[in-house]
Scaffold this motif. Structure first.
Motif, PDB file in Angstrom:
ATOM      1  N   MET A  57       0.842  -1.204   0.000  1.00 18.26           N
ATOM      2  CA  MET A  57       0.000   0.000   0.000  1.00 18.26           C
ATOM      3  C   MET A  57       0.873   1.248   0.000  1.00 18.26           C
ATOM      4  N   LEU A  58       1.903   1.239   0.846  1.00  9.05           N
ATOM      5  CA  LEU A  58       2.787   2.394   0.944  1.00  9.05           C
ATOM      6  C   LEU A  58       3.506   2.644  -0.371  1.00  9.05           C
ATOM      7  N   ALA A  59       3.958   1.559  -0.999  1.00  9.72           N
ATOM      8  CA  ALA A  59       4.681   1.701  -2.263  1.00  9.72           C
ATOM      9  C   ALA A  59       3.789   2.385  -3.304  1.00  9.72           C
ATOM     10  N   ASP A  60       2.497   2.052  -3.284  1.00  7.99           N
ATOM     11  CA  ASP A  60       1.550   2.690  -4.209  1.00  7.99           C
ATOM     12  C   ASP A  60       1.477   4.202  -3.989  1.00  7.99           C
ATOM     13  N   LEU A  61       1.708   4.612  -2.745  1.00 10.89           N
ATOM     14  CA  LEU A  61       1.645   6.039  -2.427  1.00 10.89           C
ATOM     15  C   LEU A  61       3.010   6.707  -2.540  1.00 10.89           C
ATOM     16  N   GLY A  62       4.003   5.934  -2.964  1.00 11.60           N
ATOM     17  CA  GLY A  62       5.351   6.481  -3.053  1.00 11.60           C
ATOM     18  C   GLY A  62       5.989   6.670  -1.687  1.00 11.60           C
ATOM     19  N   LEU A  63       5.503   5.900  -0.706  1.00 11.38           N
ATOM     20  CA  LEU A  63       6.040   6.028   0.652  1.00 11.38           C
ATOM     21  C   LEU A  63       6.728   4.731   1.057  1.00 11.38           C
TER      22      LEU A  63
ATOM     23  N   ARG B 194       8.465   2.264   4.586  1.00 12.38           N
ATOM     24  CA  ARG B 194       8.121   1.746   5.912  1.00 12.38           C
ATOM     25  C   ARG B 194       8.275   2.808   6.995  1.00 12.38           C
ATOM     26  N   ILE B 195       9.237   3.696   6.783  1.00 10.74           N
ATOM     27  CA  ILE B 195       9.476   4.743   7.777  1.00 10.74           C
ATOM     28  C   ILE B 195       8.229   5.617   7.936  1.00 10.74           C
ATOM     29  N   HIS B 196       7.520   5.858   6.839  1.00  6.64           N
ATOM     30  CA  HIS B 196       6.306   6.665   6.937  1.00  6.64           C
ATOM     31  C   HIS B 196       5.255   5.947   7.781  1.00  6.64           C
ATOM     32  N   HIS B 197       5.176   4.644   7.596  1.00  7.04           N
ATOM     33  CA  HIS B 197       4.244   3.858   8.394  1.00  7.04           C
ATOM     34  C   HIS B 197       4.601   3.940   9.872  1.00  7.04           C
ATOM     35  N   ARG B 198       5.883   3.812  10.159  1.00  7.47           N
ATOM     36  CA  ARG B 198       6.309   3.870  11.550  1.00  7.47           C
ATOM     37  C   ARG B 198       5.975   5.224  12.169  1.00  7.47           C
ATOM     38  N   ILE B 199       6.205   6.274  11.409  1.00 10.79           N
ATOM     39  CA  ILE B 199       5.882   7.604  11.910  1.00 10.79           C
ATOM     40  C   ILE B 199       4.387   7.719  12.197  1.00 10.79           C
ATOM     41  N   LEU B 200       3.577   7.323  11.228  1.00 17.08           N
ATOM     42  CA  LEU B 200       2.121   7.410  11.403  1.00 17.08           C
ATOM     43  C   LEU B 200       1.676   6.583  12.607  1.00 17.08           C
ATOM     44  N   TYR B 201       2.254   5.398  12.735  1.00 16.54           N
ATOM     45  CA  TYR B 201       1.870   4.519  13.831  1.00 16.54           C
ATOM     46  C   TYR B 201       2.162   5.160  15.187  1.00 16.54           C
ATOM     47  N   PHE B 202       3.383   5.661  15.351  1.00 18.74           N
ATOM     48  CA  PHE B 202       3.754   6.182  16.666  1.00 18.74           C
ATOM     49  C   PHE B 202       3.096   7.525  16.958  1.00 18.74           C
ATOM     50  N   VAL B 203       2.892   8.336  15.937  1.00 17.69           N
ATOM     51  CA  VAL B 203       2.161   9.579  16.164  1.00 17.69           C
ATOM     52  C   VAL B 203       0.711   9.251  16.533  1.00 17.69           C
ATOM     53  N   GLY B 204       0.164   8.221  15.891  1.00 17.59           N
ATOM     54  CA  GLY B 204      -1.201   7.805  16.222  1.00 17.59           C
ATOM     55  C   GLY B 204      -1.304   7.269  17.643  1.00 17.59           C
ATOM     56  N   ARG B 205      -0.265   6.522  18.070  1.00 12.01           N
ATOM     57  CA  ARG B 205      -0.288   5.925  19.397  1.00 12.01           C
ATOM     58  C   ARG B 205      -0.020   6.957  20.488  1.00 12.01           C
ATOM     59  N   ALA B 206       0.831   7.901  20.186  1.00 13.22           N
ATOM     60  CA  ALA B 206       1.183   8.915  21.189  1.00 13.22           C
ATOM     61  C   ALA B 206       1.006  10.302  20.580  1.00 13.22           C
TER      62      ALA B 206
END
Lengths: 152, 152
Positions: free
Chosen positions: B38-44, B46-58
DNA sequence: TCATCTAGGTCAATCATGTTGACATAATAC
DNA sequence: GTATTATGTCAACATGATTGACCTAGATGA
């Protein structure tokens, strides 16, 4: 999102699933950390470990076999494989029936290194399974296999 | 899955431990594969996922917090974090009490993307846990936590 | 026999993911 | 008013991995 959790509040269940996800990441990292450090000391990388592991598991395999199992390009495989031969961890002999193909095996020192690398990981599993018990081991294997999905 | 060979320190047990090791790799790959695509489709990445995840969690965390959690250099974090702000997935507001620090939160579209990414992974866990049962889930969590070792 | 196919090797360019070093700016703290 | 902190940015570099192009040795089949 489908609520697959009978009785639990959705948010709490979601947090529990997040914890499972994180646990998987931490476990994966913990399992690979020590072999990675050993390899770094030898100036080698994860690819060398993978080569040693699969040659150890399937001795007398060809370069093409290794290529297919590892899923890397032949240009990339070439260099670390050559290194492993040069330092004497892997032995390559031409197949007498078809001298184009090389049969790859671990040398004694290659087997020793492989045992040090993968052995560390196996010991970690062995310790954990011993501590958690056979039922937990069976359940872990089942859940992990389900997570992996159908395998080729 | 009838391959436990309890307690014997033989070759069969070693092979069983190898299978556990491989299962962990395959499970990890299976869990990360879809979000990665999914990320590759958006040109993003794994790091973007990690950022989104941790910002979402905290939410309302600072850049420094994120840096510490992610364990990457600030120079490396900077670019993907900026991208996520530019495309409107993350909102950054200066902390009123200390205007040097930025408070990071997910925008609604950022939360939606995060839910699509991590949600896929949670659903995989939820399906597997539902199929394997609560006892298997508990055992899986215990074994995986033991594999991860003591956590900070 | 000779043309072709296969297994493997190698050079070079390129891309992605991260790192370090150096320096800049704005705001806070003493 | 100086020092410190939080963040940002430019540049150089390392490593892991890919693709494309070409090469050799050996096997195979018309």
């Amino acid at each position: 999102m489908i609520d697959l959790d009978d009785g639990n509040p959705t948010e709490a269940r979601e947090a529990a699933l997040n914890r499972a996800l994180e646990a998987l990441h931490f476990a994966f990292r913990a399992v690979t950390a020590r072999p990675d450090a050993m390899l770094a000391d030898l100036g080698l990388g994860r690819i060398h470990h993978r080569i040693l592991y699969f040659v150890g598991r399937a001795p007398e395999g060809s370069v093409g076999d290794l290529l297919a199992i590892l899923g890397v390009s032949k240009q990339y495989l070439n260099r670390p494989l050559r290194q492993l031969q040069q330092v004497g961890y892997i032995h390559a002999a031409p197949d007498p029936a078809d001298r184009r193909v090389k049969r790859l095996t671990l040398t004694p020192s290659g087997a020793e290194l492989e045992a040090a690398l993968t052995g560390d990981q196996r010991q970690r599993f062995a310790r954990v399974f011993a501590e958690a018990g056979p039922e937990a081991e069976a359940h872990w294997r089942r859940v992990t296999a389900l997570l992996a999905g159908p395998r080729p």
